[in-house]
Design an enzyme around this catalytic site. Structure first.
Site, PDB file in Angstrom:
ATOM      1  CB  SER A 197      -0.942   0.007   1.211  1.00  0.00           C
ATOM      2  OG  SER A 197      -1.821  -1.095   1.154  1.00  0.00           O
ATOM      3  CG  HIS A 212      -2.542   2.386   3.942  1.00  0.00           C
ATOM      4  ND1 HIS A 212      -2.156   1.471   4.892  1.00  0.00           N
ATOM      5  CD2 HIS A 212      -3.320   1.705   3.061  1.00  0.00           C
ATOM      6  CE1 HIS A 212      -2.684   0.286   4.610  1.00  0.00           C
ATOM      7  NE2 HIS A 212      -3.388   0.403   3.497  1.00  0.00           N
TER       8      HIS A 212
END
Length: 408
Positions: A282, A347
């Protein structure tokens, strides 16, 4: 044709011989002269309009050259050449600028001229209005409108793209991630929430705070995923966004953004969520997607991709769903107490890389990175962040007396 053309030997330029008739072709065929390099051919053509050998010709003679030989050139190059002629305030065209265009290279002076002359290009001659294109050409045109905000850059890219090399990097990363997931799916006999398997973190790939001295884990964790939903969303986003970006910007630039996002993600976790492991790509995916979305927003009026507002909304929804899944998983009942589930902070690290370093890398696709001062500023900031994170990992855990979960 100017008088200077009579002084050029017949066999000095294949273009002259190819455009000539009668005896001149026979002279070329009767000699053993090898074909000259394209740059020599262009120089011979340029010299006919520069009898003084000054290296420059006036914009009026330059237009005469295009009128006489424009049918032999790519129509998009003719259009950009005219933009170059219109943008030159000194009334002269440099031979090197001419060569840079014909050989698909851009010097600093030529790039500045294009930035000015590109504003004068007619929308009626837009690339999207062309007909009779093959499937591969339509794909390249689609990618150009997806990623580039200026018509002159789209045409430049459309003319110069050769699919050599193909966009191999993102495809190779995706295949590797899928292969690793399938391997551990078979090994653990688990396809959903693999992270809940006791053997999951025993792999040499995930980042684990107890094993942070193994430096490769700050990158290799990207090949491990918590489950098929995690892998599926990451693969979809990196293929839909990463492959077109790599086709335009090349593997080096896209690889730089991706790796920087992955590294920033694991380092951000090691600073802010010190007891949690990390898995998933991610960080790299969010770096690419956020850089692309920011580039679209910054060049909103110039981006001509279809349904751009709807597609941006869908991209944000997918990112939010994937991020929400990561937050939920982090606070889900622990799979193997006292070790927490994988962190979601990676993230955020990827997004920060995309909004800073990524935007600069994607903003001017034809300009070399080393020529961009803003790139060096953000790269220096990123380097300082990495350096501080390294020292943090060396000293902070012991100074703060952090109680780490046991080694898996």
């Amino acid at each position: 044709m100017p008088d200077g053309a009579r002084d050029v030997p017949v066999n000095s330029s294949p273009a002259v011989a190819a455009n000539a008739e009668g005896d001149e072709i026979e002279v070329l065929e009767s000699t053993d002269v090898l074909p000259v390099a394209p740059e020599d051919q262009w120089k011979s053509l340029f010299d006919k309009y520069d009898p003084e050998s000054s290296g420059f010709i006036s914009t009026e003679r330059f237009r005469d050259l295009l009128a006489a030989h424009g049918s032999e050139l790519d129509p998009h190059k003719v259009e950009v050449l005219l933009a170059l002629a219109d943008s030159n305030a000194d009334g002269k065209i440099c031979y090197q600028d001419f060569v840079n265009l014909m050989s698909n290279k851009r010097s600093n002076s030529f790039r500045r001229a294009i930035l000015q002359g590109g504003r004068q290009l007619k929308e009626a001659g837009a690339l999207r209005d062309e007909v009779g294109l093959g499937l591969s050409q339509r794909l390249v045109r689609h990618v150009a409108y997806e990623t580039l905000p200026r018509e002159v850059d789209r045409k430049w890219y459309f003319d110069s793209y050769t699919c050599c090399p193909p966009p191999w990097l993102i495809l190779a990363i995706t295949v590797a991630e899928a292969a690793v997931f399938i391997y551990y799916g078979l090994l653990l006999d688990r396809w959903v929430l693999q992270v809940s398997s006791p053997s999951f973190l025993r792999s040499p790939l995930p980042y684990h705070p107890q094993l942070r001295a193994q430096a490769w884990r700050y990158i290799s964790y990207a090949f491990m995923h918590a489950g098929i939903d995690h892998l599926g969303l990451n693969m979809a986003m990196q293929l839909l966004v990463g492959v077109p970006l790599e086709m335009v910007h090349g593997a080096l630039r896209i690889g730089l953004i991706y790796v920087c996002g992955v590294l920033a993600g694991s380092l951000a976790v090691s600073i802010t969520d010190m007891t949690a492991p990390v898995v998933g790509s991610s960080g790299g995916v969010y770096a690419l997607v956020s850089a692309h979305l920011a580039n679209v927003v910054m060049n909103w009026s110039g981006m001509k991709c279809q349904f751009k507002l709807f597609r941006m909304a869908m991209a944000l929804v997918c990112m939010s769903v994937e991020f929400g899944r990561a937050v939920w998983l982090r606070f889900y009942p622990q799979a193997f107490p006292p070790c927490p589930n994988p962190s979601f902070v990676a993230h955020l690290g990827g997004v920060m890389v995309g909004l800073t370093l990524g935007v600069v890398v994607l903003q001017n696709y034809e300009q070399r990175l080393q020529e961009q001062s803003l790139f060096w500023i953000f790269f220096s900031v990123y380097f300082l962040f990495v350096l501080c994170a390294v020292f943090w990992n060396i000293f902070a855990y012991s100074l703060l007396d952090v109680r780490l979960p046991p080694t898996p």
